[in-house]
Structures are given as C-alpha cells and as structure tokens.
Motif scaffolding. Sequence first.
Motif, short mmCIF file in Angstrom:
data_model
loop_
_atom_site.label_atom_id
_atom_site.label_comp_id
_atom_site.label_asym_id
_atom_site.label_seq_id
_atom_site.Cartn_x
_atom_site.Cartn_y
_atom_site.Cartn_z
N GLU A 31 72.19 -22.87 1.83
CA GLU A 31 72.74 -21.80 1.00
C GLU A 31 71.69 -21.25 0.03
O GLU A 31 72.01 -20.57 -0.96
N ASN A 35 72.28 -18.53 -2.92
CA ASN A 35 72.19 -19.00 -4.31
C ASN A 35 71.14 -18.22 -5.11
O ASN A 35 71.32 -17.95 -6.32
N SER A 121 70.44 -24.00 -8.09
CA SER A 121 71.84 -24.36 -8.35
C SER A 121 72.07 -24.71 -9.81
O SER A 121 73.07 -24.31 -10.42
#
Length: 900
Positions: A31, A35, A121
Amino acid sequence: MGNVCSISVSCDATISRCQDCTARKATYISELEDNVEALRTAMQKLIEARNDVMSRVIVAEQQHMIRLNQVQGWLSRVQLMETKVGDLIIKDSSQEIDKLCFGGFCSKDCKSSYKFGKKVSKMIKAVTTLMADGANFQVVAERVPEAAVDEIPHEPTLVGLQSTLDKVWRCLAQEEEEDRVRIIGLYGMGGVGKTTLLTQINNKFVDTPNDFDIVIWVVVSKDLQLEKIQENIAQRIGLRNESWTNKSLQEKARDIFKILSKKKFVLLLDDIWDRVDLAKIGVPLATPKNIASKVVFTTRFIDICGLMESNSKFKVECLTDEEAWKLFQNKVGEDTLNSHPDILELAKSVAQECGGLPLALITIGRAMAYKKTPQEWNYAIQVLKRSASEFPGMGKEVYPLLKFSYDSLSDDRIRSCLLYCSLFSEDHNISKSCLVDCWIGEGFFDENECNEAQNKGYYIIGVLLDACLLEEGGKLDCVKMHDVIRDMALWITCEIEKENVLIQAGAGLTETPKTGKWKGVTRVSLMDNEIVDLLEYSTCSHLISLFLQSNRLRTINSYFFQFMPSLKVLNLSSNRSLNELSPGISKLVSLQYLNLSKTSIRELPNELKALVNLKCLNLEHMRCLRTIPRQMISSFSMLQVLRMFNSYTLGDIAQDCVLFGGHEFLVEELLCLKYITVLTFTLKSSDALGRFLSSSKLRSCNQSLSLLQFSDSKSLNVLSLADMKHLHMLHLESGYLEELKIGGAQELQNIRDTHGFRSLHTVYVDFCGKLRDLTWLVFAQNIKFLSVANCLLMEEIISAREIDQVPEMMGNLFGKLECLHLMNLPHLKSIYCNALPFLHLKDMKVLRCRNLKKLPLDSNSTKERKIVIKGEEGWWKELQWEDEATQNAFLPCFKSQSSS
C-alpha cells in the motif's frame, strides 16, 4: 535413572503472530503508493488548516491581542511536520516506489521498502493527530493584559508645578474614608500648564508605589461626546471589540460599570468644558469595592468644579518671575543668552512680557533661541509692547488656544464686556464698580434692565473670573486682566472684529496722538500717561469711550469735546492737577458715564445740566469740590449710579449750592431720582443723616457712606445704619463725636433678626479725637478691612465692658478680617482682651501706638502663619506675649516699618 521432563509446545499461536506481522510488513509495501498519496493529501489539508488558524491569529494581533501558547506550539509543530513530510516525500518517495515490483505487491529491496512504508504510515497518523488538535481551537488569541498606567511622553522639566502636584498627590494617596477626596478639579487659564500637570500625575503612577489597579487617561475637549469617552475607557479595560462597538450608550455604560466597580481606578479627564455625567458613561461614583477610586480633571472654568461636584479643587497659577525666567532660559538656551553681554538683561525683559504664562514663555523662548544680537532682542521687546500678535507664534499658537475660552462665553454681550477690559493698562487693578459703570455707560445692558444692571454686571464679572479670563486684583473689589489675555483681547478686537481702536495706555505719552490717528476710532484709551493739556481737537463722530484717567491734565480746550457726538463714556479721574471742567463738555449730548473722581475740580459748571442722558456720575474723593448748582443732580433724570463718597470741602459753601450745610439739600435732590440704584455718599450732619435714613429707597441704594464733621451731635446711634443692607464701606471722620451708641434692647434684637451690617466689609475711622472704643464692630461680622487712625483718646477697639449685652456676637469677632491698620493711637491699650483666632488675617500694621503692649494672639491664632505684622522695631521688642510658644510662632511674621 533420572526423571524425564516432557514439554509440549503449540505452534499455532506463534505461526499466527508471524503471519500477522508478515502481513503488516507486506501491507507497508503493497500500500506504499496509496499511503504516500494519502500523506500528501493529509499534509495539504493540515497546511490549509494551519493557514486558517494563522489568519485568525493575524486578525487578533491587529486588535492588539496575543496568540495563545498552545496555538503557537501547534503552529510550530505543523511547520516541523511540513518540513519532515516534504523531505520524506520529495527525497525518498519516488526512489522507493521505483523498487516495487509484481504490480506493487513486492519489492526489489523488501527491507528498505518496508522501513519507508512504515515511516509514511506513522506520519499519516501524526498529521491526522495535528489536524484534530487544530480543529479544537475555539480561541486562538487573548487580549494583552493592560499595564496599570500608560506613561505619556512629556518635557523633562516641571517648572512651577511641583507644589500643586504634591498637593494633588496627597489627595490621591488619602486612605481615611472620612477625609477621602474622590473628585479633584484642576482649573486655570488656557496655556497655564493644566495638561502638563495632569501628565505628571499620570506618569507619577509609573514610578511611585501605589495600590491602584488601573489609571485611565481620557482627553475630553470642547466637543463633549460621551461615546468617545466610553471608547477610551473601554480600550484601557479590555472591552472594546466589534460587538461592543455596536452597543447602545446605556449598554456600554453597564459593561464599563461591571468592570470598574470591581477595580480601584484613577480616571484622568483632560480639558473639560461642560459637565461630564460620570454615571451615564458607566463610571461608578461609589461602591464598597472601589470607594478609594479617584477622578481628576482639568478645566478652564472654576464653575465646572462645582458642576462636577469636586471634593477638592486647585488653581493652576501662572509662574512666578523666578519660575518664568527658569522656563524661558530652558527654551532660549545658554548659548544664545551668553552670546552677547547685553542679551541676558534684554531676555529678562522679554520674559517679563509673558506674564508668567508657560505657553507664551515657551513660544517666545523658542522663537528667540537663535537671536544672538541685542538689536534683535530690542526689536522683540518693541513688538511685544506695541502689538504682541505680530510676534512669531503668538497669532498662530498662543492666541487661538486662548480664544477657545473667549468663544465659549455664552453670549456676545459677555464677550464685549471682556474685550472692553483691554482698554485698561497692563497689570491695572480694575475696580469692579468702575467696570460695571462703564458697561452701563457703553449700553451693554438693555434700557429695561436698569434695575438689574448692577447685578448683571457683577454676574458677568463672575463669569469672566470663572473662565480665568479675569483674575482677582491686588486690591479689594478689583480684578486684573493677565497681560497675555489682554493682548489676545486686543488681537480679537483689531484682527477679528475689525474694530478701529486707539489704545496707548501707559505708553509714556506727554501729549495726545495727532488728530489724524483719531479718525474713525470707536474707543480711545490714553490712561496712565503724562499728558498735561488737551488742546488739539478733531472730528470723532464714531468715538464711544475715551479714557484719560491718571494723567497730569491741567487744562482742557473748550473745543476739545466739540465733535464727539457719540461719546458715551468719559473718564477724567485721578488727574490731580485738573481744577476746572470745560463748559464745552455740554456738547457731549450722548454721554452716559462721567468720572471726575480724584480730581481737584472746584465747581461743576451749569452747562453740565445738558447731559440729560447721564446714567453714571462719579464724583468720589473730590476734596476741592465746593460748588454743585441746585437742581443739577435732580436734572439727571436717567441717573442710575451716583458716587460721591468722600467728596467734600471744609471751606465756606454758598447757600445756592446743594453742598451747603450738612448736605440736606443734596438729599432732597436725590429723592427726585427715579432710576437711582447705586449711591455712595457723604453726609456732614446728623440732620442730613436722619433725612437720608428716612428714605427706604436711599437706604437700599447706598453702598458707601462717609460721615464727616457732625458738629451738631456728640453721639451717633451706629445701629441706625444697620438697615442699609448694601452698605459696603463706612468712613467716620469727626472731631465732635464722643460716643458711638449701640442702642437699646429693641435695636439689638432688630440687628440680630435682620443680620445688620452683613455687607459691610471696609471701615475707616479717622480723626475721631474723642472716641474711646469701637465696640459696635462686633456687629460687623463680615468686615475684611479695618483702619483706625489719629484717634487720640481711643483706648480699646472692642471694650470688654460693653460687650456683656451681646455675648453671642463674640463668636465670629473679626472672623473674616484680612487687614488691620492701627496708626497714631497714643492711648490705645487693647484691641480685645482675649486672644482671637483671626482665621483670614494677612496684614497687621501698628504704628505710633506706644501703649499697645499686647496683641490678641495665642498659639492657635492665624494657624497658617501667613500674617505679616508691620511696626516699629522698639514697639515689637516691648510686646508682651501670651506665652513663649506664641512669641516663637509670630517672631518670623514681623517686618520693621518706620513711623515716619
């Protein structure tokens, strides 16, 4: 054999955790692209939120507010986050994304991609948290706490104001509730330094320990606006914002009241011209929490102090000569003053022309700061004496400021009365009665005001005194006009009103100005000169007032008054050498005021009867006057004021003259005067006095009375004079009077009931060789000046033997006395047997009173010790004192004076 330990381990949980961990790590990689874009988007939203908060902060700071610490911290963290995110995305994101393979589900360098994905993240979470924190800022700034006092810029020198500053500060520092002063008024003429003094009071709170919560300064000015005052107060106490500005006057007042009622405050109001209703503004007048709060204001008008209900008031005076010179030196500078040996003395002369007014001293001092030749200084003196308005700065800076007071006068009549005062010489003590008489003669009052003209005149004098445009004179019942105010009045008369006047009072003239200068003038003042003869004459068809008093006039050409048909006011007084009045005066058909007092004129010519419009006639102190023809006084049918105090001669008087005998004939003519309202008079017999007192009208008109000779009586019932309710001055001079009777029980009761002699303030007793006391003075409770001279048998002023019947009158004996003169009283032993408080006594003179061994003084008399006692050195040394404390208290008050 040993024991066998069997361990059973389940691999399911471990495998599950490993799978989760591997899945999360894989997610960081799979991802990563999403992100990075999410981080970029979140950061953009955070920046937008940051910009919104910053905009609110800027608006608040423009309103003099300060950003909150938590807001500043958040903004700093956002800035740091923006840098970190920028570095992460710009430097590393493209490189890490290039490592991805298999459609983004794997990486060529799994370890590196994993670490980068994890950072992204975490930053997303941090940005999201910052965003949430910023959304909670309901308030981004708070108002800066106001200082207790805002220091105001001021000049470093405080010349002549320190004493008043100290007095006001003592009032501000009072803590005892019963003695507390809450409202303090500072009044004085324009330019005298009231604002400077208020500034010093404000700034003193900066350096001097005090327990006031806040000091508020508001400039009020002539255009009184309560809303503007509220705005200034609100600014200082943190109320003023957009919503508050839109509130009503009453709502604002309530808001101000809520805050100030909880504070101990000082409100300084500068330049008040009308009453300021403190309650309407919201200023609490007295609450339990702020009872020690103060209000201090400045004004040009003493009556404003009453309207503002001030508990204490202080007049801001012009500077003394010494103070004025110090201020002038500061403005001119030592370099200029020392530039030439002659300049120092010339500079003192220039400073003298300013009359101690700081504004004038500063303006002229600055203008002369670089004038380094005696010629320039001499020219400055000439300009200031001739026409001060021509001096640089006076017409632009000084007079316009003073003119505000002139403009504020309520009507044109009062303004005209002020301008009229400029006809008198500089520093002249202007008699109030003379001034009012001139105003009547000029026609400043309506014809139907004849019964009120005197009261109206004194009212106007009061208005001008209250406005500090006139000041109390150096003599009783006199006023003065400050030199700069006089110059301003002349400036207004000539430059603004465009009136043609000729004023050369006190100019050292020995002859009148050439006839050409008289053309078209309306008023001429040549008083206080050395003019001997009035020979030239000219056509003066517009001339209304002519002042020729205090010259050396001997002769007046019979044609001098030939062409002055409009002349209303003529003053020839104090020309001691003038012994004849020209018959040509009959040409002055419009004349309404004629002053011949203190001249040596022997006879009033029959031609004077032609002056049928005469309203005021002054013949006082004409000691040579022998002839006033019969029916002359009664022919002045419009006469309102007749002054004949101390006008008499001791020689033979013709029987066809009203001065014959004891002035009985004169009394009869007075009874014919329908409009007479003011009378000062001389009587020479008890018969004439009886006729005079029988007329209630004459009694009510009389202001000054001189009783002379009285050869037909040895005693006088002095209480018979008590019914003259306007009697101000009494003069007794008789070698025949042996007794001044106090009268019987009925008369004593009458004088108690009617408060007789309530207006009497001046008494002269002279050459009454047979009188032994003046005990009747106990009834003159308001006497200010007492002179007793040449009474050779006088033993006591107040006889202890005589006062037993009026003990209640002793409580206020000489309570208002300011001046006591005792001269050539060889048998005088006592003024009064006991010590008196003498609350207002300033001047005591004792000469040739060798038997007066004790004064009615003790340590409680004249508490402030402002009294000056004049007398011979030998008499002073032999005085007996109540005690040593009394002697020590009054030793500094003595001033030696020769009896010669």
